[in-house]
Design a protein around this motif. Structure first.
Motif, PDB file in Angstrom:
ATOM      1  N   THR A 143      30.311  97.583 -12.076  1.00  0.00           N
ATOM      2  CA  THR A 143      30.581  98.238 -10.804  1.00  0.00           C
ATOM      3  C   THR A 143      31.304  97.286  -9.871  1.00  0.00           C
ATOM      4  OG1 THR A 143      29.587  99.348  -8.892  1.00  0.00           O
ATOM      5  CG2 THR A 143      28.351  97.525  -9.846  1.00  0.00           C
ATOM      6  N   LEU A 144      32.098  97.837  -8.977  1.00  0.00           N
ATOM      7  CA  LEU A 144      32.572  97.021  -7.863  1.00  0.00           C
ATOM      8  C   LEU A 144      31.390  96.782  -6.937  1.00  0.00           C
ATOM      9  CD1 LEU A 144      36.054  98.538  -6.923  1.00  0.00           C
ATOM     10  CD2 LEU A 144      35.583  96.364  -8.073  1.00  0.00           C
ATOM     11  N   LEU A 145      31.178  95.530  -6.536  1.00  0.00           N
ATOM     12  CA  LEU A 145      30.001  95.198  -5.738  1.00  0.00           C
ATOM     13  C   LEU A 145      30.356  94.168  -4.679  1.00  0.00           C
ATOM     14  CD1 LEU A 145      26.895  95.464  -5.337  1.00  0.00           C
ATOM     15  CD2 LEU A 145      26.653  93.546  -6.940  1.00  0.00           C
ATOM     16  N   SER A 146      29.850  94.386  -3.472  1.00  0.00           N
ATOM     17  CA  SER A 146      29.980  93.419  -2.378  1.00  0.00           C
ATOM     18  C   SER A 146      28.590  93.171  -1.810  1.00  0.00           C
ATOM     19  CB  SER A 146      30.906  93.963  -1.295  1.00  0.00           C
ATOM     20  OG  SER A 146      30.937  93.087  -0.172  1.00  0.00           O
ATOM     21  N   GLY A 189      16.630  50.547  -2.776  1.00  0.00           N
ATOM     22  CA  GLY A 189      16.055  51.711  -2.114  1.00  0.00           C
ATOM     23  C   GLY A 189      15.740  52.814  -3.095  1.00  0.00           C
ATOM     24  N   ALA A 190      14.853  53.713  -2.690  1.00  0.00           N
ATOM     25  CA  ALA A 190      14.509  54.883  -3.486  1.00  0.00           C
ATOM     26  C   ALA A 190      14.199  56.030  -2.533  1.00  0.00           C
ATOM     27  CB  ALA A 190      13.311  54.612  -4.393  1.00  0.00           C
ATOM     28  N   SER A 191      14.533  57.257  -2.955  1.00  0.00           N
ATOM     29  CA  SER A 191      14.289  58.405  -2.094  1.00  0.00           C
ATOM     30  C   SER A 191      13.954  59.631  -2.922  1.00  0.00           C
ATOM     31  CB  SER A 191      15.506  58.698  -1.211  1.00  0.00           C
ATOM     32  OG  SER A 191      16.609  59.106  -1.996  1.00  0.00           O
ATOM     33  N   TYR A 192      13.346  60.627  -2.248  1.00  0.00           N
ATOM     34  CA  TYR A 192      12.974  61.878  -2.904  1.00  0.00           C
ATOM     35  C   TYR A 192      13.205  63.020  -1.931  1.00  0.00           C
ATOM     36  CZ  TYR A 192      10.109  65.671  -4.746  1.00  0.00           C
ATOM     37  OH  TYR A 192       9.671  66.892  -5.187  1.00  0.00           O
ATOM     38  N   ARG A 193      13.787  64.103  -2.447  1.00  0.00           N
ATOM     39  CA  ARG A 193      13.981  65.324  -1.664  1.00  0.00           C
ATOM     40  C   ARG A 193      13.202  66.458  -2.318  1.00  0.00           C
ATOM     41  NH1 ARG A 193      19.950  67.507  -0.476  1.00  0.00           N
ATOM     42  NH2 ARG A 193      19.951  65.603   0.801  1.00  0.00           N
ATOM     43  N   THR A 194      12.486  67.238  -1.533  1.00  0.00           N
ATOM     44  CA  THR A 194      11.670  68.316  -2.057  1.00  0.00           C
ATOM     45  C   THR A 194      12.528  69.501  -2.513  1.00  0.00           C
ATOM     46  OG1 THR A 194      11.422  69.395   0.095  1.00  0.00           O
ATOM     47  CG2 THR A 194       9.820  67.691  -0.470  1.00  0.00           C
ATOM     48  N   PRO A 195      12.007  70.304  -3.452  1.00  0.00           N
ATOM     49  CA  PRO A 195      12.695  71.568  -3.750  1.00  0.00           C
ATOM     50  C   PRO A 195      12.546  72.520  -2.572  1.00  0.00           C
ATOM     51  CG  PRO A 195      10.592  71.466  -4.900  1.00  0.00           C
ATOM     52  CD  PRO A 195      10.794  70.119  -4.251  1.00  0.00           C
ATOM     53  N   THR A 196      13.481  73.445  -2.456  1.00  0.00           N
ATOM     54  CA  THR A 196      13.477  74.385  -1.337  1.00  0.00           C
ATOM     55  C   THR A 196      13.711  75.795  -1.838  1.00  0.00           C
ATOM     56  OG1 THR A 196      14.396  72.685   0.122  1.00  0.00           O
ATOM     57  CG2 THR A 196      14.526  74.960   0.877  1.00  0.00           C
ATOM     58  N   ALA A 197      12.821  76.701  -1.449  1.00  0.00           N
ATOM     59  CA  ALA A 197      12.987  78.120  -1.778  1.00  0.00           C
ATOM     60  C   ALA A 197      13.456  78.857  -0.529  1.00  0.00           C
ATOM     61  CB  ALA A 197      11.681  78.713  -2.279  1.00  0.00           C
ATOM     62  N   VAL A 198      14.525  79.618  -0.662  1.00  0.00           N
ATOM     63  CA  VAL A 198      15.080  80.387   0.453  1.00  0.00           C
ATOM     64  C   VAL A 198      15.271  81.831   0.002  1.00  0.00           C
ATOM     65  CG1 VAL A 198      16.929  80.606   2.141  1.00  0.00           C
ATOM     66  CG2 VAL A 198      16.308  78.337   1.276  1.00  0.00           C
ATOM     67  N   THR A 199      14.634  82.764   0.699  1.00  0.00           N
ATOM     68  CA  THR A 199      14.863  84.182   0.453  1.00  0.00           C
ATOM     69  C   THR A 199      15.809  84.705   1.525  1.00  0.00           C
ATOM     70  OG1 THR A 199      12.695  84.492  -0.576  1.00  0.00           O
ATOM     71  CG2 THR A 199      13.815  86.461   0.249  1.00  0.00           C
ATOM     72  N   THR A 200      16.988  85.127   1.103  1.00  0.00           N
ATOM     73  CA  THR A 200      18.002  85.605   2.042  1.00  0.00           C
ATOM     74  C   THR A 200      18.065  87.124   2.010  1.00  0.00           C
ATOM     75  OG1 THR A 200      19.765  85.455   0.389  1.00  0.00           O
ATOM     76  CG2 THR A 200      19.337  83.497   1.726  1.00  0.00           C
ATOM     77  N   THR A 201      18.423  87.709   3.137  1.00  0.00           N
ATOM     78  CA  THR A 201      18.494  89.161   3.242  1.00  0.00           C
ATOM     79  C   THR A 201      19.835  89.582   3.830  1.00  0.00           C
ATOM     80  OG1 THR A 201      17.434  89.102   5.422  1.00  0.00           O
ATOM     81  CG2 THR A 201      15.996  89.402   3.510  1.00  0.00           C
ATOM     82  N   GLY A 202      20.217  90.815   3.536  1.00  0.00           N
ATOM     83  CA  GLY A 202      21.492  91.330   4.034  1.00  0.00           C
ATOM     84  C   GLY A 202      21.753  92.710   3.469  1.00  0.00           C
ATOM     85  N   GLY A 203      23.006  92.964   3.120  1.00  0.00           N
ATOM     86  CA  GLY A 203      23.385  94.285   2.646  1.00  0.00           C
ATOM     87  C   GLY A 203      24.303  94.223   1.452  1.00  0.00           C
ATOM     88  N   ALA A 204      24.416  95.362   0.758  1.00  0.00           N
ATOM     89  CA  ALA A 204      25.290  95.476  -0.406  1.00  0.00           C
ATOM     90  C   ALA A 204      25.948  96.847  -0.395  1.00  0.00           C
ATOM     91  CB  ALA A 204      24.506  95.284  -1.697  1.00  0.00           C
ATOM     92  N   SER A 205      27.171  96.896  -0.906  1.00  0.00           N
ATOM     93  CA  SER A 205      27.886  98.156  -1.048  1.00  0.00           C
ATOM     94  C   SER A 205      28.797  98.048  -2.256  1.00  0.00           C
ATOM     95  CB  SER A 205      28.705  98.472   0.212  1.00  0.00           C
ATOM     96  OG  SER A 205      29.692  97.471   0.434  1.00  0.00           O
ATOM     97  N   GLY A 206      29.270  99.191  -2.738  1.00  0.00           N
ATOM     98  CA  GLY A 206      30.151  99.151  -3.887  1.00  0.00           C
ATOM     99  C   GLY A 206      30.517 100.529  -4.373  1.00  0.00           C
ATOM    100  N   ASP A 207      31.127 100.567  -5.571  1.00  0.00           N
ATOM    101  CA  ASP A 207      31.562 101.837  -6.150  1.00  0.00           C
ATOM    102  C   ASP A 207      31.577 101.695  -7.668  1.00  0.00           C
ATOM    103  OD1 ASP A 207      32.983 104.138  -7.005  1.00  0.00           O
ATOM    104  OD2 ASP A 207      33.910 104.280  -5.021  1.00  0.00           O
ATOM    105  N   ILE A 208      30.783 102.511  -8.338  1.00  0.00           N
ATOM    106  CA  ILE A 208      30.689 102.485  -9.795  1.00  0.00           C
ATOM    107  C   ILE A 208      31.487 103.617 -10.427  1.00  0.00           C
ATOM    108  CG2 ILE A 208      28.627 103.948  -9.999  1.00  0.00           C
ATOM    109  CD1 ILE A 208      27.594 101.964 -12.136  1.00  0.00           C
ATOM    110  N   GLY A 209      32.350 104.251  -9.623  1.00  0.00           N
ATOM    111  CA  GLY A 209      33.076 105.431 -10.069  1.00  0.00           C
ATOM    112  C   GLY A 209      33.917 105.198 -11.311  1.00  0.00           C
TER     113      GLY A 209
END
Length: 442
Positions: A201-204, A229-249
């Motif tokens: 499908t076409l998807l946006s 030197g030594a360093s550590y960075r934590t893992p990060t979970a991000v849930t993003t929201t928004g919209g989608a549209s498209g055409d499967i014709g």
């Protein structure tokens, strides 16, 4: 965040949008922050020599700041690329250029061995506008020549502190607010939602959201000539929201079905960014010359095993009846591998005020061939940098050129669902960036 850091951070997000394809090097996250680190290909980032480097990679490095310091960086980045499939031998990457601003400020607390700071910048991005002819899929469905855009952008605003425990050892920690924006505009092949797996499908899709990340580190002056030197960075979970549209014709027509193809959904994308650990050292081998080395480990295998996309409240009754509801849950296979990046650099003092720099970084392949598409083409493995710094009466000016030579990968047989649209494809990507940094002590 206060008003000023928030405005600066949002400006960084807006400015990096056109440069999403070019903000990655040796993988996805950027090799360096600031012109000094770019010239060295990130060879001693874990020592946090500047406030921006320290707040991004190792806050213990903040203790090297003796007086209040402000630093600003502007990078101009661009990418070039080619893509070929079985129906289009001359696809390419277009418009992959833009500006990347970064900045940091740090100051020592009066009478205490503590330095605090704040910074904004861009962790990294992957994406771009790939223009090529869509290969026929199930029942011969094709959407012709399309501009395919897939982008994952990550910007960061952080605050942190470094504490000098002794003349030898310093420690530090920082917390960062991450802004993650995702975009997909392309013919999309359903990967997991029964019974439409393999259909196209076409998807946006556009989503955005916030997450939190933490960084901690330690530095030690082993001797007058050696620092580690030594360093550590934590893992990060991000849930993003928004919209989608498209055409499967087009897909429906190829199957002999006559039905409305347009649709809209609310969208949710779950991203996980990897934990990362680094060690580095810097050795002064003569009064004028010092050499640096660093090794990074990135936990991509857990972070980018798959990409979870949820589409809800579907508006097309035909699609809803086929999938059994108004929700589509997609699990896009990525299967990225862990990455070890090795970096080497050198700095030479030319006279009293000028420092010449050079560096090189190498990281193994992250994206497996069987899930590679041009939209996930984090295939760069080599990056080199050169530059110089000039000491001023109350600060410094640094400039750097960083180049990632073109890398080419081919897919024999793709594991992605469909009718072999990505079988026999070839993708090439090259990157370059020019960075200018200015800092002032006051």
């Amino acid at each position: 965040m206060t008003v000023l850091p928030r405005l600066c951070f949002l400006a960084a997000v807006c400015a990096v949008v056109p440069a999403s394809a070019s903000a990655q090097s040796v993988g996805v996250f950027r090799t360096a922050t600031g012109a000094r680190a770019a010239a060295l290909a990130g060879a001693d980032l874990t020592l946090g020599t500047t406030p921006l480097e320290a707040l991004t990679f190792n806050p213990a490095g903040l203790t090297e700041v003796e007086t209040r310091t402000l630093g600003l960086t502007l990078s101009a980045a661009s990418a070039n690329g080619d893509f070929s499939n079985r129906v289009d031998p001359a696809g390419g990457l277009e418009g992959a250029r833009g500006l990347i601003p970064e900045g940091a400020v740090a100051w020592r607390l009066k009478g205490r061995p503590v330095v605090v700071g704040a910074a904004f910048g861009v962790d990294g991005a992957i994406g771009g506008d790939w223009v090529y002819r869509d290969a026929p899929g199930v029942a011969g469905a094709t959407y012709g020549v399309q501009t395919n855009r897939s982008a994952i952008r990550v910007a960061r605003a952080s605050v942190g502190a470094g504490v000098r425990l002794s003349e030898v050892v310093s420690v530090g920690a920082a917390i960062a607010a991450l802004r993650n924006d995702n975009e997909l505009v392309a013919p999309y092949i359903f990967q997991s939602q029964a019974p439409v797996v393999g259909l196209k499908t076409l998807l946006s899709v556009e989503t955005g959201g916030w997450g939190l990340s933490g960084t901690a580190g330690i530095t030690a002056r082993v001797s007058e000539t050696v620092m580690v030197g030594a360093s550590y960075r934590t893992p990060t979970a991000v849930t993003t929201t928004g919209g989608a549209s498209g055409d499967i014709g087009t897909q429906l027509s190829s199957l002999g079905l006559v039905a409305p193809g347009a649709f809209t959904y609310s969208a949710r994308v779950a991203n996980r960014f990897p934990q990362q650990a680094s060690v580095s050292s810097r050795v002064r081998v003569s009064p004028r010359l010092q050499v640096m080395g660093q090794v990074d480990w990135w936990d991509w295998s857990r972070a980018f095993s798959e990409l979870a996309i949820t589409l809800e409240n579907g508006s097309n009754g035909v699609i809803n009846s086929v999938v059994g509801g108004s929700t589509i849950v997609e699990r896009v296979p990525l299967r990225w591998r862990d990455q070890v990046v090795r970096r080497l650099g050198a700095e030479y003092a030319w006279g009293q005020a000028v420092r010449l720099r050079g560096g090189y970084a190498y990281g193994g392949h992250v994206v497996p061939d069987d899930t590679l598409t041009p939209m996930t083409a984090a295939i760069i493995t080599h990056t080199a940098g050169v530059g110089l710094g000039v000491d001023l009466a109350s600060g410094t000016v640094d400039v750097a050129l960083q180049v990632s030579p073109s890398a080419t990968r081919s897919v024999t047989r793709s594991r992605l669902a469909g009718s072999g649209e990505y079988d026999g494809t070839t993708t090439r990507v090259g990157l370059r960036a020019l960075s200018l940094s200015w800092s002032r002590r006051f």
